[in-house]
Design a protein around this motif. Sequence first.
Motif, PDB file in Angstrom:
ATOM      1  N   ILE B  10      12.783  12.961  -8.956  1.00  0.00           N
ATOM      2  CA  ILE B  10      11.738  12.106  -8.653  1.00  0.00           C
ATOM      3  C   ILE B  10      10.246  12.635  -9.470  1.00  0.00           C
ATOM      4  O   ILE B  10       9.562  11.568  -9.906  1.00  0.00           O
ATOM      5  CB  ILE B  10      11.478  12.176  -6.962  1.00  0.00           C
ATOM      6  N   ARG B  13      10.640  11.117 -12.890  1.00  0.00           N
ATOM      7  CA  ARG B  13      10.356   9.481 -12.699  1.00  0.00           C
ATOM      8  C   ARG B  13       8.874   9.375 -12.768  1.00  0.00           C
ATOM      9  O   ARG B  13       8.360   8.556 -13.503  1.00  0.00           O
ATOM     10  CB  ARG B  13      11.089   9.022 -11.376  1.00  0.00           C
ATOM     11  N   ILE B  17       6.128   7.828 -15.545  1.00  0.00           N
ATOM     12  CA  ILE B  17       5.127   6.812 -15.395  1.00  0.00           C
ATOM     13  C   ILE B  17       3.527   7.297 -15.764  1.00  0.00           C
ATOM     14  O   ILE B  17       2.683   6.602 -16.373  1.00  0.00           O
ATOM     15  CB  ILE B  17       4.994   6.573 -13.792  1.00  0.00           C
ATOM     16  N   MET B  85       2.978   0.071  -1.819  1.00  0.00           N
ATOM     17  CA  MET B  85       2.855  -1.281  -1.632  1.00  0.00           C
ATOM     18  C   MET B  85       3.798  -2.102  -2.363  1.00  0.00           C
ATOM     19  O   MET B  85       4.345  -3.208  -2.141  1.00  0.00           O
ATOM     20  CB  MET B  85       1.602  -1.635  -2.810  1.00  0.00           C
ATOM     21  N   SER B  86       4.620  -1.451  -3.630  1.00  0.00           N
ATOM     22  CA  SER B  86       5.484  -2.168  -4.243  1.00  0.00           C
ATOM     23  C   SER B  86       6.920  -2.272  -3.393  1.00  0.00           C
ATOM     24  O   SER B  86       7.951  -2.952  -3.749  1.00  0.00           O
ATOM     25  CB  SER B  86       5.744  -1.627  -5.524  1.00  0.00           C
ATOM     26  N   GLY B  87       6.774  -1.317  -2.227  1.00  0.00           N
ATOM     27  CA  GLY B  87       8.107  -1.228  -1.512  1.00  0.00           C
ATOM     28  C   GLY B  87       9.095  -0.089  -2.332  1.00  0.00           C
ATOM     29  O   GLY B  87      10.263   0.080  -1.627  1.00  0.00           O
ATOM     30  N   TYR B  88       8.634   0.375  -3.359  1.00  0.00           N
ATOM     31  CA  TYR B  88       9.634   1.135  -4.033  1.00  0.00           C
ATOM     32  C   TYR B  88       9.803   2.596  -3.103  1.00  0.00           C
ATOM     33  O   TYR B  88      10.808   3.322  -3.189  1.00  0.00           O
ATOM     34  CB  TYR B  88       9.157   1.664  -5.484  1.00  0.00           C
ATOM     35  N   ASP B  90       9.807   2.571  -0.108  1.00  0.00           N
ATOM     36  CA  ASP B  90      10.665   2.651   1.110  1.00  0.00           C
ATOM     37  C   ASP B  90      12.365   2.711   0.481  1.00  0.00           C
ATOM     38  O   ASP B  90      13.227   3.027   1.234  1.00  0.00           O
ATOM     39  CB  ASP B  90      10.683   1.253   1.595  1.00  0.00           C
ATOM     40  N   LYS B  91      12.349   2.153  -0.690  1.00  0.00           N
ATOM     41  CA  LYS B  91      13.661   2.181  -1.195  1.00  0.00           C
ATOM     42  C   LYS B  91      14.016   3.902  -1.517  1.00  0.00           C
ATOM     43  O   LYS B  91      15.067   4.253  -1.351  1.00  0.00           O
ATOM     44  CB  LYS B  91      13.455   1.704  -2.600  1.00  0.00           C
ATOM     45  N   LEU B  93      12.922   6.249   0.484  1.00  0.00           N
ATOM     46  CA  LEU B  93      13.197   6.640   1.843  1.00  0.00           C
ATOM     47  C   LEU B  93      14.472   6.292   2.444  1.00  0.00           C
ATOM     48  O   LEU B  93      15.003   6.795   3.046  1.00  0.00           O
ATOM     49  CB  LEU B  93      12.173   6.244   2.666  1.00  0.00           C
ATOM     50  N   LEU B  94      14.997   5.131   1.800  1.00  0.00           N
ATOM     51  CA  LEU B  94      16.295   4.730   2.075  1.00  0.00           C
ATOM     52  C   LEU B  94      17.576   5.343   1.656  1.00  0.00           C
ATOM     53  O   LEU B  94      18.567   5.466   2.068  1.00  0.00           O
ATOM     54  CB  LEU B  94      16.636   3.262   1.650  1.00  0.00           C
ATOM     55  N   ALA B  95      17.268   6.228   0.677  1.00  0.00           N
ATOM     56  CA  ALA B  95      18.457   7.258   0.308  1.00  0.00           C
ATOM     57  C   ALA B  95      18.359   8.094   1.069  1.00  0.00           C
ATOM     58  O   ALA B  95      17.532   8.926   1.397  1.00  0.00           O
ATOM     59  CB  ALA B  95      17.705   7.501  -1.272  1.00  0.00           C
ATOM     60  N   THR B 164      -5.873   5.367   4.591  1.00  0.00           N
ATOM     61  CA  THR B 164      -6.716   3.934   4.406  1.00  0.00           C
ATOM     62  C   THR B 164      -5.530   2.922   4.083  1.00  0.00           C
ATOM     63  O   THR B 164      -5.750   1.753   4.240  1.00  0.00           O
ATOM     64  CB  THR B 164      -7.524   3.937   3.344  1.00  0.00           C
ATOM     65  N   ARG B 165      -4.549   3.424   3.237  1.00  0.00           N
ATOM     66  CA  ARG B 165      -3.563   2.426   2.737  1.00  0.00           C
ATOM     67  C   ARG B 165      -4.151   1.450   1.775  1.00  0.00           C
ATOM     68  O   ARG B 165      -3.589   0.110   1.974  1.00  0.00           O
ATOM     69  CB  ARG B 165      -2.761   1.539   4.020  1.00  0.00           C
TER      70      ARG B 165
END
Lengths: 343, 253
Positions: B10, B13, B17, B85-88, B90-91, B93-95, B164-165
């Motif tokens: 991670i 990765r 970026i 925000m992009s949902g990545y 969550d992706k 966290l799904l692993a 704050t998100r």
Amino acid sequence: MSNDAIIQVENLVKVYPGGTKAVDDVTFSVGEGEFFGFLGPNGAGKSTTMKILGTLLGLTSGKARVGGYDVTRDPNKVRSVMGFAMQEVGLDDLASGRDFLVLQGILYGMNRREAMARATELLDLVALSDVAQRKVGAYSGGMRRRIDLAAALVHNPRVLFLDEPTTGLDPQSRLAIWEHLETLNERGITVFLTTQMMEEADHLCQRIAIVDRGQIVAEGTPTDLKAEVGDDLVIMSVAGENDQERRLGAEKAGEMLSNLSYVDGVNVADYDLSVSVKKGGAAAPDLLRALGDVGVTVSNLSLSSPTLDDVFLKHTGRTIRHDEAGGDEYGQAMRQWMGLSRR
Amino acid sequence: MSAIRETYYIYRRNLKIWLVPATFLPPLFISGLLYILFAATFSEVTNLGGFATADYNAFLVSWIIVQAVVFSGGDSGFALLTDMMSGYFDKLLLAPINRFSILFGSLLVSATRAVAQAVIIIAIAFGLGVSFKTGFLGILVLIGFAAVFGLAWSCLSIVIAIKTRSVQATQSSFVLFFPFIFLTTAFMPEELLSGWFRVAVKANPVTYVTEAMRVLVVEGWTLTPVLQGLWVTVGTVVPLMLLTTWLYRRATT
């Protein structure tokens, strides 16, 4: 069914911090290898239920098991047997398609070489090999869904959760996704999808649950559910030299048809006949033959079957509006939480 | 162990970026610019006395490093929020992984970033003719300070991101960092400051870290200020790490 059920949900309740009850006492189960769908409008609780099963959200009360594992007690075990593709696709826009899949593989415990091989295989499966080196951020909507689907398949899951997999896609991309999903299901993967599209549920799912306001209002095969709503209608216009003759023909035909065993009812309006039968497609040729026998010819025939929307209407008194762009109760709650909806 | 392996991948990765020129060049450019501008403006000020060195470039370098790592701490919260925000996120966290590997993978990038910034600024300092009193070992300690202190500000920005998100709030968290950076002995030694400014400077933890690093450049191994800086660094990082970990844990359950 309950023995080999791969998804078991009992009295599931989810109340969001704001007090919104998104899931209100939901019980259902999905058998191994089944293609199961949650059909309902925005805010019905579909995504919330799926996110709970996918271990992304905690539940308020009730029980949920996936692959035999409790989602609250054994989240990592649940994660290892399921793949999850989301509505608001969670992709790494800055990575290439291949790198994105390789990292997914590694996070599911593969070594680098295995992950590379798996990525190649999956890129091929979802027909993205040509653009494997391109950044995911540059992919089209359909390509994004496909790479997301590939990511969900990285570890050969037994269950695939798909949250509105084709929302916002053009018909061609939608068909491509449908084909992939059917292939996967034929290979034995259980698929659980949510959708707002009746056609999608009807086309893909062996069994569906219709959900509204956090509750399951009907459950069964699409065919049974539709049959429950009512008969098919075979609508025919009687032919003739003039209106008078057509009207007489229709009257005669109506009387004759209503005596047939497989006809549930006939309605005559001028020279139009509406015949209620269980299975319109099968009955139409018989109806024409019977009319021919008494010398009545038909100039026009059409068939009208109940849709899942009629099923939804029957159970809720409303129709499913699937033309609204995006959004679900989870999304709404998230946006509120992020302060985006207080504009 | 698998958690270390996950963290590593991670981290890789996230590093990729960050390594986009548009992301890592602007802060370096600003640091270089600040260094050159302030050095040119104040070059003669050491004549006032109390600077422990006649070379203002040497006096300034520690603060240039500190401001760089403090300001870019904001990137950590921003990067995490972007993934959320992009949902990545969550992706990830799904692993079936340890969720803290996501957090630590991101914090490690922050440390790497701080090290890279420190190294480049030190290289610029060499170019400007600065001589480092404590030599190579001192430079390593300097870099260590930068990495660990930078971590504190990364934690702070992650806290802001989780609480704050909001991308806007997280992006503008540097506004909050501003007073901390400038209410220090950035340009003048403490003896030359007075009034409320001196009080504020003495209350600001950034001052002690800047001073500790400065002593290593211009004086040598003077233990008291270096240890003071060390305690302040540890005292800032540890509670912020705990707070971040706790909030992160809450946000992911």
